[in-house]
Design a protein around this motif. Structure first.
Motif, PDB file in Angstrom:
ATOM      1  N   LEU A  24       6.341   8.330   2.177  1.00  0.00           N
ATOM      2  CA  LEU A  24       6.700   7.207   1.315  1.00  0.00           C
ATOM      3  C   LEU A  24       5.791   7.049   0.098  1.00  0.00           C
ATOM      4  O   LEU A  24       6.295   6.850  -1.015  1.00  0.00           O
ATOM      5  CB  LEU A  24       6.737   5.921   2.145  1.00  0.00           C
ATOM      6  CG  LEU A  24       7.422   4.716   1.536  1.00  0.00           C
ATOM      7  CD1 LEU A  24       8.862   5.038   1.153  1.00  0.00           C
ATOM      8  CD2 LEU A  24       7.383   3.557   2.508  1.00  0.00           C
ATOM      9  N   PRO A  25       4.452   7.157   0.230  1.00  0.00           N
ATOM     10  CA  PRO A  25       3.619   7.035  -0.973  1.00  0.00           C
ATOM     11  C   PRO A  25       3.919   8.119  -2.017  1.00  0.00           C
ATOM     12  O   PRO A  25       3.975   7.831  -3.212  1.00  0.00           O
ATOM     13  CB  PRO A  25       2.190   7.161  -0.436  1.00  0.00           C
ATOM     14  CG  PRO A  25       2.287   6.703   0.979  1.00  0.00           C
ATOM     15  CD  PRO A  25       3.630   7.193   1.449  1.00  0.00           C
ATOM     16  N   ASN A  26       4.114   9.362  -1.570  1.00  0.00           N
ATOM     17  CA  ASN A  26       4.485  10.430  -2.517  1.00  0.00           C
ATOM     18  C   ASN A  26       5.812  10.120  -3.193  1.00  0.00           C
ATOM     19  O   ASN A  26       5.974  10.305  -4.394  1.00  0.00           O
ATOM     20  CB  ASN A  26       4.608  11.775  -1.791  1.00  0.00           C
ATOM     21  CG  ASN A  26       3.314  12.541  -1.763  1.00  0.00           C
ATOM     22  OD1 ASN A  26       2.283  12.060  -2.200  1.00  0.00           O
ATOM     23  ND2 ASN A  26       3.370  13.738  -1.239  1.00  0.00           N
ATOM     24  N   LEU A  27       6.755   9.652  -2.406  1.00  0.00           N
ATOM     25  CA  LEU A  27       8.079   9.327  -2.929  1.00  0.00           C
ATOM     26  C   LEU A  27       8.007   8.238  -3.986  1.00  0.00           C
ATOM     27  O   LEU A  27       8.547   8.391  -5.084  1.00  0.00           O
ATOM     28  CB  LEU A  27       8.998   8.882  -1.784  1.00  0.00           C
ATOM     29  CG  LEU A  27      10.344   8.284  -2.212  1.00  0.00           C
ATOM     30  CD1 LEU A  27      11.265   9.395  -2.667  1.00  0.00           C
ATOM     31  CD2 LEU A  27      10.945   7.485  -1.097  1.00  0.00           C
ATOM     32  N   THR A  28       7.318   7.146  -3.685  1.00  0.00           N
ATOM     33  CA  THR A  28       7.283   6.039  -4.638  1.00  0.00           C
ATOM     34  C   THR A  28       6.470   6.384  -5.887  1.00  0.00           C
ATOM     35  O   THR A  28       6.816   5.957  -6.984  1.00  0.00           O
ATOM     36  CB  THR A  28       6.741   4.754  -3.982  1.00  0.00           C
ATOM     37  OG1 THR A  28       5.460   5.007  -3.412  1.00  0.00           O
ATOM     38  CG2 THR A  28       7.694   4.253  -2.909  1.00  0.00           C
ATOM     39  N   PHE A  29       5.414   7.196  -5.737  1.00  0.00           N
ATOM     40  CA  PHE A  29       4.660   7.663  -6.894  1.00  0.00           C
ATOM     41  C   PHE A  29       5.573   8.475  -7.809  1.00  0.00           C
ATOM     42  O   PHE A  29       5.632   8.255  -9.020  1.00  0.00           O
ATOM     43  CB  PHE A  29       3.472   8.524  -6.448  1.00  0.00           C
ATOM     44  CG  PHE A  29       2.751   9.205  -7.583  1.00  0.00           C
ATOM     45  CD1 PHE A  29       1.763   8.535  -8.279  1.00  0.00           C
ATOM     46  CD2 PHE A  29       3.067  10.499  -7.949  1.00  0.00           C
ATOM     47  CE1 PHE A  29       1.097   9.150  -9.331  1.00  0.00           C
ATOM     48  CE2 PHE A  29       2.417  11.123  -8.995  1.00  0.00           C
ATOM     49  CZ  PHE A  29       1.427  10.445  -9.686  1.00  0.00           C
ATOM     50  N   THR A  30       6.302   9.416  -7.215  1.00  0.00           N
ATOM     51  CA  THR A  30       7.185  10.290  -7.989  1.00  0.00           C
ATOM     52  C   THR A  30       8.313   9.508  -8.638  1.00  0.00           C
ATOM     53  O   THR A  30       8.656   9.744  -9.797  1.00  0.00           O
ATOM     54  CB  THR A  30       7.750  11.399  -7.084  1.00  0.00           C
ATOM     55  OG1 THR A  30       6.672  12.076  -6.454  1.00  0.00           O
ATOM     56  CG2 THR A  30       8.574  12.397  -7.869  1.00  0.00           C
ATOM     57  N   VAL A  31       8.892   8.569  -7.911  1.00  0.00           N
ATOM     58  CA  VAL A  31       9.970   7.749  -8.474  1.00  0.00           C
ATOM     59  C   VAL A  31       9.446   6.907  -9.638  1.00  0.00           C
ATOM     60  O   VAL A  31      10.083   6.827 -10.696  1.00  0.00           O
ATOM     61  CB  VAL A  31      10.615   6.857  -7.384  1.00  0.00           C
ATOM     62  CG1 VAL A  31      11.520   5.798  -7.997  1.00  0.00           C
ATOM     63  CG2 VAL A  31      11.400   7.715  -6.409  1.00  0.00           C
ATOM     64  N   GLY A  32       8.279   6.291  -9.479  1.00  0.00           N
ATOM     65  CA  GLY A  32       7.703   5.493 -10.560  1.00  0.00           C
ATOM     66  C   GLY A  32       7.452   6.328 -11.802  1.00  0.00           C
ATOM     67  O   GLY A  32       7.802   5.936 -12.922  1.00  0.00           O
ATOM     68  N   PHE A  42       0.788  -1.223   0.000  1.00  0.00           N
ATOM     69  CA  PHE A  42       0.000   0.000   0.000  1.00  0.00           C
ATOM     70  C   PHE A  42       0.827   1.284   0.000  1.00  0.00           C
ATOM     71  O   PHE A  42       0.351   2.317  -0.453  1.00  0.00           O
ATOM     72  CB  PHE A  42      -0.975   0.008   1.180  1.00  0.00           C
ATOM     73  CG  PHE A  42      -2.053  -1.019   1.047  1.00  0.00           C
ATOM     74  CD1 PHE A  42      -3.038  -0.892   0.087  1.00  0.00           C
ATOM     75  CD2 PHE A  42      -2.069  -2.132   1.871  1.00  0.00           C
ATOM     76  CE1 PHE A  42      -4.030  -1.842  -0.058  1.00  0.00           C
ATOM     77  CE2 PHE A  42      -3.062  -3.091   1.740  1.00  0.00           C
ATOM     78  CZ  PHE A  42      -4.038  -2.949   0.775  1.00  0.00           C
ATOM     79  N   SER A  43       2.055   1.241   0.497  1.00  0.00           N
ATOM     80  CA  SER A  43       2.883   2.444   0.557  1.00  0.00           C
ATOM     81  C   SER A  43       3.927   2.520  -0.543  1.00  0.00           C
ATOM     82  O   SER A  43       4.438   3.598  -0.828  1.00  0.00           O
ATOM     83  CB  SER A  43       3.601   2.537   1.908  1.00  0.00           C
ATOM     84  OG  SER A  43       2.681   2.661   2.945  1.00  0.00           O
ATOM     85  N   ILE A  44       4.248   1.365  -1.128  1.00  0.00           N
ATOM     86  CA  ILE A  44       5.301   1.369  -2.146  1.00  0.00           C
ATOM     87  C   ILE A  44       4.774   0.905  -3.502  1.00  0.00           C
ATOM     88  O   ILE A  44       4.820   1.647  -4.479  1.00  0.00           O
ATOM     89  CB  ILE A  44       6.496   0.503  -1.691  1.00  0.00           C
ATOM     90  CG1 ILE A  44       7.113   1.091  -0.420  1.00  0.00           C
ATOM     91  CG2 ILE A  44       7.538   0.398  -2.799  1.00  0.00           C
ATOM     92  CD1 ILE A  44       8.156   0.222   0.239  1.00  0.00           C
TER      93      ILE A  44
END
Length: 160
Positions: free
Chosen positions: A140-148, A76-78
């Motif tokens: 973490l959710p913002n980070l993984t969204f942006t990285v993806g 859910f977070s990554i």
């Protein structure tokens, strides 16, 4: 490191706002400029309409980072935000390879939605109790969204 993270997130949000403003400002045709403004406002309104209906993306994200089960947190977070980031980047790339006017309107619409979402999630991250005085896991959710999204664009998008 936490201060740098906050500065980068705030610059990212301001950068998206500046991009939307620049994109609208540089448009030469008045009617298209009005449509781009409507696209930006619609992106904001879609987000606030969802909030008015009780759908809170930040609440869902904050719930995901407060899960203690590492597998659920990873999903859910990554994985989900990362996958959504890839899907958004793919859609941007696909739209831009099609008709330019409509594609640009969609990019402005989604950018406005994302900047509103990021601002809301960033504000909501302050309500999460994190260990050690850090709020890194709540972002973490913002980070993984942006990285993806970033990795997909970097590795796949070809300029004309």
């Amino acid at each position: 490191m936490n201060i740098i993270t906050h500065i980068m997130i705030l610059f990212g949000i301001m950068g998206l706002i500046a991009y939307i403003g620049y994109a609208v400002h540089k448009e030469e045709k008045m009617f298209e400029k009005v449509i781009l403004i409507i696209s930006a406002m619609t992106g904001f309104l879609i987000y606030f309409g969802a909030r008015a209906l009780g759908l809170s993306i930040p609440a869902m994200m904050m719930a995901s980072v407060s899960v203690t089960n590492p597998i659920k947190m990873a999903v859910f977070s990554i994985l989900i935000p990362w996958s959504v980031g890839i899907a958004v980047a793919w859609y941007f790339s696909w739209c831009l390879s099609k008709h330019i006017d409509i594609a640009f309107r969609v990019v402005i619409l989604i950018s406005a939605f994302i900047v509103t979402l990021f601002g809301d999630v960033y504000a909501a991250s302050y309500t999460v109790e994190a260990g050690g005085g850090s709020i890194d896991t709540s972002l973490l959710p913002n980070l993984t969204f942006t990285v993806g999204m970033g990795l997909y664009i970097i590795l796949n998008y070809k300029t004309r």
